[in-house]
Design a protein around this motif. Structure first.
Motif, PDB file in Angstrom:
ATOM      1  N   ALA A   1      15.392 -54.332 -47.190  1.00  0.00           N
ATOM      2  CA  ALA A   1      16.267 -54.588 -48.323  1.00  0.00           C
ATOM      3  C   ALA A   1      15.854 -55.854 -49.059  1.00  0.00           C
ATOM      4  O   ALA A   1      15.893 -55.917 -50.286  1.00  0.00           O
ATOM      5  N   LEU A   2      15.420 -56.850 -48.310  1.00  0.00           N
ATOM      6  CA  LEU A   2      15.071 -58.114 -48.949  1.00  0.00           C
ATOM      7  C   LEU A   2      13.715 -58.046 -49.644  1.00  0.00           C
ATOM      8  O   LEU A   2      13.442 -58.807 -50.567  1.00  0.00           O
ATOM      9  N   LEU A   3      12.865 -57.140 -49.204  1.00  0.00           N
ATOM     10  CA  LEU A   3      11.554 -57.024 -49.831  1.00  0.00           C
ATOM     11  C   LEU A   3      11.632 -56.545 -51.268  1.00  0.00           C
ATOM     12  O   LEU A   3      10.768 -56.828 -52.071  1.00  0.00           O
ATOM     13  N   GLY A   4      12.681 -55.805 -51.589  1.00  0.00           N
ATOM     14  CA  GLY A   4      12.801 -55.274 -52.933  1.00  0.00           C
ATOM     15  C   GLY A   4      11.898 -54.076 -53.129  1.00  0.00           C
ATOM     16  O   GLY A   4      11.303 -53.564 -52.194  1.00  0.00           O
ATOM     17  N   LEU A   5      11.786 -53.650 -54.379  1.00  0.00           N
ATOM     18  CA  LEU A   5      11.082 -52.412 -54.692  1.00  0.00           C
ATOM     19  C   LEU A   5       9.722 -52.651 -55.318  1.00  0.00           C
ATOM     20  O   LEU A   5       8.832 -51.827 -55.229  1.00  0.00           O
ATOM     21  N   ALA A   6       9.533 -53.766 -55.979  1.00  0.00           N
ATOM     22  CA  ALA A   6       8.335 -53.950 -56.803  1.00  0.00           C
ATOM     23  C   ALA A   6       7.062 -53.847 -55.974  1.00  0.00           C
ATOM     24  O   ALA A   6       6.968 -54.359 -54.870  1.00  0.00           O
ATOM     25  N   CYS A   7       6.066 -53.159 -56.538  1.00  0.00           N
ATOM     26  CA  CYS A   7       4.764 -53.076 -55.866  1.00  0.00           C
ATOM     27  C   CYS A   7       3.652 -53.553 -56.792  1.00  0.00           C
ATOM     28  O   CYS A   7       2.481 -53.381 -56.495  1.00  0.00           O
ATOM     29  N   THR A   8       4.038 -54.151 -57.909  1.00  0.00           N
ATOM     30  CA  THR A   8       3.034 -54.613 -58.869  1.00  0.00           C
ATOM     31  C   THR A   8       2.946 -56.139 -58.830  1.00  0.00           C
ATOM     32  O   THR A   8       2.922 -56.798 -59.849  1.00  0.00           O
ATOM     33  N   VAL A   9       2.940 -56.663 -57.607  1.00  0.00           N
ATOM     34  CA  VAL A   9       2.896 -58.113 -57.444  1.00  0.00           C
ATOM     35  C   VAL A   9       1.645 -58.675 -58.110  1.00  0.00           C
ATOM     36  O   VAL A   9       0.541 -58.173 -57.937  1.00  0.00           O
ATOM     37  N   GLY A  10       1.845 -59.733 -58.885  1.00  0.00           N
ATOM     38  CA  GLY A  10       0.730 -60.371 -59.562  1.00  0.00           C
ATOM     39  C   GLY A  10       0.422 -59.770 -60.909  1.00  0.00           C
ATOM     40  O   GLY A  10      -0.409 -60.293 -61.632  1.00  0.00           O
ATOM     41  N   LEU A  11       1.064 -58.639 -61.230  1.00  0.00           N
ATOM     42  CA  LEU A  11       0.846 -57.992 -62.517  1.00  0.00           C
ATOM     43  C   LEU A  11       2.083 -58.172 -63.387  1.00  0.00           C
ATOM     44  O   LEU A  11       3.197 -58.276 -62.889  1.00  0.00           O
ATOM     45  N   ALA A  12       1.878 -58.165 -64.699  1.00  0.00           N
ATOM     46  CA  ALA A  12       3.019 -58.254 -65.615  1.00  0.00           C
ATOM     47  C   ALA A  12       3.799 -56.956 -65.546  1.00  0.00           C
ATOM     48  O   ALA A  12       3.244 -55.870 -65.728  1.00  0.00           O
ATOM     49  N   GLN A  13       5.077 -57.066 -65.241  1.00  0.00           N
ATOM     50  CA  GLN A  13       5.915 -55.881 -65.125  1.00  0.00           C
ATOM     51  C   GLN A  13       6.635 -55.623 -66.437  1.00  0.00           C
ATOM     52  O   GLN A  13       7.077 -56.537 -67.116  1.00  0.00           O
ATOM     53  N   THR A  14       6.772 -54.346 -66.771  1.00  0.00           N
ATOM     54  CA  THR A  14       7.523 -53.980 -67.969  1.00  0.00           C
ATOM     55  C   THR A  14       9.011 -54.012 -67.653  1.00  0.00           C
ATOM     56  O   THR A  14       9.419 -54.042 -66.493  1.00  0.00           O
TER      57      THR A  14
ATOM     58  N   GLU B   1      10.797 -44.476 -50.047  1.00  0.00           N
ATOM     59  CA  GLU B   1      11.332 -44.684 -48.704  1.00  0.00           C
ATOM     60  C   GLU B   1      11.969 -46.069 -48.582  1.00  0.00           C
ATOM     61  O   GLU B   1      13.037 -46.233 -47.987  1.00  0.00           O
ATOM     62  N   LYS B   2      11.307 -47.051 -49.178  1.00  0.00           N
ATOM     63  CA  LYS B   2      11.845 -48.408 -49.130  1.00  0.00           C
ATOM     64  C   LYS B   2      13.149 -48.499 -49.908  1.00  0.00           C
ATOM     65  O   LYS B   2      14.133 -49.092 -49.457  1.00  0.00           O
ATOM     66  N   LEU B   3      13.177 -47.886 -51.068  1.00  0.00           N
ATOM     67  CA  LEU B   3      14.367 -47.949 -51.904  1.00  0.00           C
ATOM     68  C   LEU B   3      15.544 -47.240 -51.240  1.00  0.00           C
ATOM     69  O   LEU B   3      16.683 -47.722 -51.283  1.00  0.00           O
ATOM     70  N   VAL B   4      15.296 -46.098 -50.616  1.00  0.00           N
ATOM     71  CA  VAL B   4      16.370 -45.403 -49.900  1.00  0.00           C
ATOM     72  C   VAL B   4      16.920 -46.286 -48.786  1.00  0.00           C
ATOM     73  O   VAL B   4      18.146 -46.374 -48.593  1.00  0.00           O
ATOM     74  N   ALA B   5      16.038 -46.945 -48.048  1.00  0.00           N
ATOM     75  CA  ALA B   5      16.499 -47.856 -46.996  1.00  0.00           C
ATOM     76  C   ALA B   5      17.364 -48.967 -47.577  1.00  0.00           C
ATOM     77  O   ALA B   5      18.381 -49.359 -46.981  1.00  0.00           O
ATOM     78  N   ASN B   6      16.982 -49.497 -48.737  1.00  0.00           N
ATOM     79  CA  ASN B   6      17.773 -50.544 -49.383  1.00  0.00           C
ATOM     80  C   ASN B   6      19.178 -50.051 -49.720  1.00  0.00           C
ATOM     81  O   ASN B   6      20.174 -50.742 -49.520  1.00  0.00           O
ATOM     82  N   LEU B   7      19.242 -48.849 -50.281  1.00  0.00           N
ATOM     83  CA  LEU B   7      20.538 -48.300 -50.680  1.00  0.00           C
ATOM     84  C   LEU B   7      21.419 -48.025 -49.475  1.00  0.00           C
ATOM     85  O   LEU B   7      22.634 -48.259 -49.503  1.00  0.00           O
TER      86      LEU B   7
ATOM     87  N   GLY C   1      17.664 -45.665 -58.299  1.00  0.00           N
ATOM     88  CA  GLY C   1      18.563 -46.267 -57.318  1.00  0.00           C
ATOM     89  C   GLY C   1      19.967 -45.696 -57.410  1.00  0.00           C
ATOM     90  O   GLY C   1      20.613 -45.408 -56.394  1.00  0.00           O
ATOM     91  N   SER C   2      20.454 -45.510 -58.628  1.00  0.00           N
ATOM     92  CA  SER C   2      21.797 -44.941 -58.783  1.00  0.00           C
ATOM     93  C   SER C   2      21.808 -43.462 -58.399  1.00  0.00           C
ATOM     94  O   SER C   2      22.833 -42.941 -57.941  1.00  0.00           O
ATOM     95  N   VAL C   3      20.660 -42.763 -58.566  1.00  0.00           N
ATOM     96  CA  VAL C   3      20.566 -41.372 -58.118  1.00  0.00           C
ATOM     97  C   VAL C   3      20.648 -41.313 -56.590  1.00  0.00           C
ATOM     98  O   VAL C   3      21.357 -40.474 -56.022  1.00  0.00           O
ATOM     99  N   ILE C   4      19.935 -42.206 -55.938  1.00  0.00           N
ATOM    100  CA  ILE C   4      20.011 -42.278 -54.472  1.00  0.00           C
ATOM    101  C   ILE C   4      21.437 -42.596 -54.040  1.00  0.00           C
ATOM    102  O   ILE C   4      21.998 -41.948 -53.146  1.00  0.00           O
ATOM    103  N   GLY C   5      22.035 -43.597 -54.686  1.00  0.00           N
ATOM    104  CA  GLY C   5      23.415 -43.946 -54.363  1.00  0.00           C
ATOM    105  C   GLY C   5      24.356 -42.786 -54.609  1.00  0.00           C
ATOM    106  O   GLY C   5      25.314 -42.565 -53.855  1.00  0.00           O
ATOM    107  N   HIS C   6      24.092 -42.027 -55.675  1.00  0.00           N
ATOM    108  CA  HIS C   6      24.897 -40.847 -55.993  1.00  0.00           C
ATOM    109  C   HIS C   6      24.848 -39.846 -54.845  1.00  0.00           C
ATOM    110  O   HIS C   6      25.893 -39.340 -54.397  1.00  0.00           O
ATOM    111  N   GLU C   7      23.636 -39.553 -54.349  1.00  0.00           N
ATOM    112  CA  GLU C   7      23.513 -38.551 -53.290  1.00  0.00           C
ATOM    113  C   GLU C   7      24.115 -39.053 -51.982  1.00  0.00           C
ATOM    114  O   GLU C   7      24.749 -38.277 -51.254  1.00  0.00           O
ATOM    115  N   ILE C   8      23.933 -40.318 -51.655  1.00  0.00           N
ATOM    116  CA  ILE C   8      24.592 -40.866 -50.464  1.00  0.00           C
ATOM    117  C   ILE C   8      26.105 -40.729 -50.604  1.00  0.00           C
ATOM    118  O   ILE C   8      26.806 -40.344 -49.657  1.00  0.00           O
TER     119      ILE C   8
END
Length: 678
Positions: free
Chosen positions: A16-29, A380-386, A510-517
């Motif tokens: 949960a603390l790791l967050g979702l981002a996988c573009t570390v070091g890159l400019a994120q939109t 998988e990481k995002l589902v664990a966070n939710l 994330g809200s879709v995952i939360g919706h299904e949970i």
């Protein structure tokens, strides 16, 4: 694939603390397309329109569609990909499954052969209908139609026993109506629905005529069928009543079925449906409906029942016959029922048929080419966070007793996520597909799936099975397996953007995952425990508090009126509305948790919290033709798109804090009127 059960609590928190981002070091939109906004509309008055108004104004509904939106746009973008896979299979079949995919599609695209055949592909089934003389024979015919995918009043399906999730049972459920809901028959004050009924009769008469019935008899039969279906509607439960799983669980020993409806030929029905010798009991979802059908067997002439069965068969299989059948069906379903002016291009209908008949075989090809492994890892990481956010949210509830919280946490701990695609694929080796026999292919595919379902009886439950294909742009919760399932195709913008900052992705997928949970804890799902058993795990006091909150949500959505004279049914849509409101709340908590106390940076002129809520609203962008919107309101458990956005955010405190919503704003609800369940 890791499940929450396999993750230790410490590892779950780390995820949960790791967050979702996988573009570390890159400019994120930002993940938000501001060009689609309508900034002339205040956020506080209509958040849906503010975020999506530009898109709504600029985006036409394609002539072959009844609606367009985020889900549909991904679906439309996916169709050329699937077509390419199918056509490659036609040219260079990699294996037997690919060859069958190519042959099935080729049979659909061979219009010249279909024109030459006319109604001949249905000759044997039409003759079987003509041969029916008794109620017993009619019962067997309806079981046969169930296996062929033709709706009937005596249809059944195979699934887990709601009170013993370790066994598979057969469930007899009401059905057999040709119009979307019983209200289309019984509401005689609505001029729009009256027009639909009139045109339904016109369509049936056209189909009968094309099948060789004289004009006068065709019109007479069509009118008689409408009258019969009206009587079927009268004995049908409402969709709201059918949302109560306890009322739907009515086990009957086979010997007791005769007393329920002595007019029905039960043994012939069991034999024709493939159930004889496989079961000793049956779940009857609506016993009073079965009794009502039995009485209609007695009071309705058999020739009327034959006309009914003929109409159901012709309507179901018209898309696989010559163009006159296709056009007669579409003239009703398209312009009249849904307001759609044009048929989809034939190639799209061909792709759809491959999906319907051999969906997992096509899905296997789709995943191999279009689903990157990195998306599955992030998901998988995002589902664990939710799930972790949900765990913490349950612990903080101020309206639930420790006793019920313990049960809720136990259920949450046994949730099984499925992401992308199944572990094992359906084996279509025994399915016969011929390049020159489209209707036969569709029949054999339906019989193949029917036999596959029947074969589950007496076997262990397959907990790896999927109820959607990987290329489906959707997600689901299955209470009998206590699982949340996210097919590969939904993991695309605007739901999920690998280049975007976390905030928009938490608001979207994330809200879709939360919706299904949250479906595991809505008014229906909350009646099942973590093992998938229909069991009351609530204290009476907690259940009463839950229902009081649900009643407030019903009242909120009952007030929405998308079309003058047609309101949202807050009771019918309650489960989805609970999942929307709770899914948004949990996703917001999960996003905040992922920040680990750090402030979210501003990107594209929007703060992190603003991007989260924009990300939520933009997944609900959509527009629907008025006839299709009425159909949705009458028959669908989902609220229209704009209310899925506005209806949820007005109950979320974070929305008020982020955008300064105050009394007098149209989206403002007084704190005591807001609904927070999970």
């Amino acid at each position: 694939m890791n499940t929450p059960r396999a993750l230790s609590p410490n590892r779950l928190v780390v995820a949960a603390l790791l967050g979702l981002a996988c573009t570390v070091g890159l400019a994120q939109t930002s993940g938000i397309d501001r060009s689609l906004n309508d900034r002339s509309v205040r956020i506080q008055d209509d958040f849906y329109r503010h975020v999506n108004g530009g898109w709504v104004d600029k985006t036409p509904i394609p002539e072959h569609r009844a609606s367009i939106g985020a889900f549909e746009q991904i679906h439309e973008n996916t169709q050329p990909q699937l077509r390419g896979l199918i056509e490659a299979a036609m040219r260079r079949p990699a294996d037997a499954h690919a060859r069958k995919i190519g042959d099935l599609y080729a049979s659909f695209m061979d219009e010249a052969r279909l024109e030459a055949l006319g109604a001949k592909p249905l000759a044997a089934e039409l003759a079987a209908i003509d041969a029916v003389k008794t109620a017993g024979e009619l019962s067997a015919l309806f079981a046969r139609h169930t296996a062929l995918g033709v709706p009937s009043p005596l249809g059944f399906w195979i699934h887990q026993d709601a009170k013993d999730s370790s066994r598979i049972v057969a469930d007899l459920a009401q059905g057999g109506l040709g119009l979307p809901d019983r209200d289309y028959y019984l509401n005689t004050d609505d001029a729009r629905l009256a027009t639909v009924r009139e045109q339904y009769v016109v369509m049936l008469a056209r189909l009968y005529g094309l099948a060789g019935i004289g004009e006068t008899q065709a019109r007479s039969d069509a009118k008689a069928v409408l009258a019969l279906e009206t009587e079927i509607a009268r004995v049908s439960r409402s969709r709201v009543d059918n949302r109560d799983p306890v009322k739907l669980y009515n086990p009957y020993e086979l010997g007791a079925l005769h007393a329920l409806a002595p007019q029905i030929g039960w043994q012939l029905w069991l034999e024709a449906g493939g159930l004889a010798g496989k079961i000793d009991s049956l779940i009857v979802s609506q016993p009073e409906f079965v009794t009502g059908i039995g009485k209609l067997f007695e009071t309705t002439p058999v020739e009327t029942w034959r006309a009914y069965a003929r109409g159901r068969l012709l309507f179901t299989y018209a898309p696989y016959l010559s163009r006159d059948f296709v056009d007669a069906r579409f003239a009703f379903v398209g312009p009249v029922l849904r307001g759609t002016p044009e048929l989809p291009p034939r190639w799209k209908r061909g792709v759809q048929q491959v999906e319907l008949s051999m969906g997992e075989a096509l899905g296997r090809l789709y995943v191999a080419k279009y689903f990157p492994p990195a998306s599955k890892v992030r998901m998988e990481k995002l589902v664990a966070n939710l799930l972790e956010a949900y765990r913490q949210g349950i612990a903080r509830l101020d309206w639930m007793s420790p006793e019920t919280k313990k049960e809720a946490q136990a259920k949450l701990a046994t949730f099984t996520p499925k992401i992308g695609y199944p572990k094992r694929w359906i084996d279509y080796s025994s399915l016969e597909i011929r390049r020159d026999d489209l209707a036969g292919n569709v029949m054999r595919a339906s019989l193949f799936d029917h036999a596959r379902q029947i074969a589950k009886l007496g076997k262990p439950v397959d907990r790896d099975e999927w109820l959607m294909t990987p290329q489906t742009v959707n997600a689901y919760y299955n209470p009998e397996l206590n699982e949340i399932v996210f097919p590969a195709a939904i993991l695309q913008p605007p739901f999920f953007d690998p280049k975007a900052d976390d905030a928009a992705n938490y608001g979207g997928i994330g809200s879709v995952i939360g919706h299904e949970i949250s479906h595991g804890f809505d008014d229906e799902g909350s009646q099942y425990d973590g093992q998938g058993h229909l069991r009351n795990w609530w204290t009476a006091e907690d259940r009463a508090r839950f229902e009081a909150k649900a009643d407030k949500l019903v009242k909120q959505y009952d007030a929405f009126e998308p079309v003058p004279g047609y309101r949202v049914n807050g009771r019918l849509t309650l489960g989805e509305n609970i999942a929307d409101v709770s899914g948004l709340a949990i996703a917001y908590q999960a996003w905040q948790l992922s920040l680990n106390g750090r402030p979210a940076k501003k990107i594209g002129g929007l703060s992190g919290a603003e991007r989260f809520f924009y990300g939520y609203a933009q997944i609900w962008r959509g527009k629907r033709r008025e006839q299709a919107l009425i159909e949705l309101l009458k028959s669908n458990p989902h609220s229209p798109d704009e209310y899925r956005a506005n209806g949820a955010v007005r109950n979320e405190q974070g929305f008020y804090d982020t955008f300064g919503v105050k009394p007098g704003d149209r989206l403002y609800l007084a704190p005591e009127e807001r609904v927070k369940i999970w």
